[in-house]
Design a protein around this motif. Sequence first.
Motif, PDB file in Angstrom:
ATOM      1  N   MET A 255       0.846  -1.190   0.000  1.00 56.52           N
ATOM      2  CA  MET A 255       0.000   0.000   0.000  1.00 56.52           C
ATOM      3  C   MET A 255       0.884   1.244   0.000  1.00 56.52           C
ATOM      4  O   MET A 255       1.865   1.310   0.737  1.00 56.52           O
ATOM      5  CB  MET A 255      -0.906  -0.007   1.237  1.00 56.52           C
ATOM      6  N   SER A 256       0.532   2.229  -0.813  1.00 62.12           N
ATOM      7  CA  SER A 256       1.341   3.438  -0.912  1.00 62.12           C
ATOM      8  C   SER A 256       1.181   4.282   0.347  1.00 62.12           C
ATOM      9  O   SER A 256       0.147   4.245   1.015  1.00 62.12           O
ATOM     10  CB  SER A 256       0.928   4.250  -2.148  1.00 62.12           C
ATOM     11  N   THR A 257       2.216   5.047   0.649  1.00 60.98           N
ATOM     12  CA  THR A 257       2.199   5.901   1.834  1.00 60.98           C
ATOM     13  C   THR A 257       1.298   7.103   1.598  1.00 60.98           C
ATOM     14  O   THR A 257       1.368   7.765   0.563  1.00 60.98           O
ATOM     15  CB  THR A 257       3.621   6.382   2.156  1.00 60.98           C
ATOM     16  N   GLN A 258       0.430   7.382   2.568  1.00 57.50           N
ATOM     17  CA  GLN A 258      -0.438   8.560   2.491  1.00 57.50           C
ATOM     18  C   GLN A 258       0.282   9.749   3.137  1.00 57.50           C
ATOM     19  O   GLN A 258       0.661   9.687   4.299  1.00 57.50           O
ATOM     20  CB  GLN A 258      -1.749   8.323   3.231  1.00 57.50           C
ATOM     21  N   ILE A 259       0.429  10.816   2.365  1.00 59.19           N
ATOM     22  CA  ILE A 259       1.142  12.005   2.837  1.00 59.19           C
ATOM     23  C   ILE A 259       0.269  13.233   2.620  1.00 59.19           C
ATOM     24  O   ILE A 259      -0.321  13.409   1.545  1.00 59.19           O
ATOM     25  CB  ILE A 259       2.488  12.161   2.107  1.00 59.19           C
TER      26      ILE A 259
ATOM     27  N   PHE B 170      10.035   8.116  -0.410  1.00 62.76           N
ATOM     28  CA  PHE B 170       8.906   7.189  -0.548  1.00 62.76           C
ATOM     29  C   PHE B 170       8.622   6.754  -1.984  1.00 62.76           C
ATOM     30  O   PHE B 170       7.748   5.926  -2.215  1.00 62.76           O
ATOM     31  CB  PHE B 170       7.637   7.813   0.047  1.00 62.76           C
ATOM     32  N   GLY B 171       9.353   7.322  -2.946  1.00 60.36           N
ATOM     33  CA  GLY B 171       9.156   6.917  -4.331  1.00 60.36           C
ATOM     34  C   GLY B 171       7.952   7.580  -4.970  1.00 60.36           C
ATOM     35  O   GLY B 171       7.251   8.388  -4.356  1.00 60.36           O
ATOM     36  N   ASP B 172       7.716   7.215  -6.214  1.00 63.16           N
ATOM     37  CA  ASP B 172       6.667   7.867  -7.002  1.00 63.16           C
ATOM     38  C   ASP B 172       5.265   7.413  -6.645  1.00 63.16           C
ATOM     39  O   ASP B 172       4.289   8.031  -7.083  1.00 63.16           O
ATOM     40  CB  ASP B 172       6.904   7.616  -8.499  1.00 63.16           C
ATOM     41  N   ASP B 173       5.139   6.327  -5.876  1.00 63.37           N
ATOM     42  CA  ASP B 173       3.797   5.816  -5.596  1.00 63.37           C
ATOM     43  C   ASP B 173       3.194   6.413  -4.319  1.00 63.37           C
ATOM     44  O   ASP B 173       2.074   6.071  -3.948  1.00 63.37           O
ATOM     45  CB  ASP B 173       3.800   4.296  -5.501  1.00 63.37           C
TER      46      ASP B 173
ATOM     47  N   ALA C 242      11.765   9.419   8.869  1.00 63.38           N
ATOM     48  CA  ALA C 242      10.318   9.257   8.970  1.00 63.38           C
ATOM     49  C   ALA C 242       9.872   7.933   8.356  1.00 63.38           C
ATOM     50  O   ALA C 242       8.990   7.252   8.899  1.00 63.38           O
ATOM     51  CB  ALA C 242       9.614  10.422   8.279  1.00 63.38           C
ATOM     52  N   ALA C 243      10.480   7.563   7.231  1.00 60.31           N
ATOM     53  CA  ALA C 243      10.085   6.335   6.533  1.00 60.31           C
ATOM     54  C   ALA C 243      10.279   5.100   7.400  1.00 60.31           C
ATOM     55  O   ALA C 243       9.495   4.146   7.333  1.00 60.31           O
ATOM     56  CB  ALA C 243      10.873   6.200   5.230  1.00 60.31           C
TER      57      ALA C 243
END
Length: 230
Positions: free
Chosen positions: A1-5, A45-48, A115-116
């Motif tokens: 699941m992609s990180t929500q920011i 976090f990358g592009d996703d 943070a990651a």
Amino acid sequence: MSTQIVILAAGMGSRLGRTLPKPLTELSDGRTIMQQQFDNIRHAFGDDAKVTIVVGYKLEHIIEAFPEAEYVYNEQYDQTNTSKSLMRALQASAPGGVLWMNGDVVFDPAALDRAAEMVARDQSFVSVNTAKVSDEEVKYTTDAEGYIKELSKTVKNGLGEAVGINYVAANDKAVLLRHLQRVNDQDYFERGIELAIEQNKLRFEPVDISDLYAVEIDFAEDLERANLFV
């Protein structure tokens, strides 16, 4: 699941005295404050990563600059503070934890590397700088186990300053949201965190980034200081 920011960018930023929203202020390297944040997000976090921006004041300029983002509108941007912007963002978020940041912070990319690691553990946290404790900034203390105890501008004998990069874990989000709904319109989101800690025993870890740069841009001198780093 992609990180929500989430980036909180609804405010008018009147103290800086610019015509555009403060996150669109240009830095010495040609990027805007928000572009620097986006670059840092992609680095860690990358592009996703799913980025949602809370907008209000002159929102069309931010939407035009970052069409790839998702948006939440704080229609009361001129009457409310960051507690209600974050509330709206959490209400609109998908299941899972949410990393958020103030839209006026210029910071070292390595801050999101740290943070990651916490996001991967799904551990709620507040990024802090222990190198300075200014009266006008949000300060913190910790409990006997090292978790955040107090978090506000009125904290006495603070251990350091909160820098505006934070995370709420999946299991903590509903509690934080409930408190954000209850606090006063003019409260900062830190008040919601403080109440969640006090009343529901939520545990937010302080993540020390004192060795990295992080500058909240409120005044022209803050911008000058940030430009020394970028």
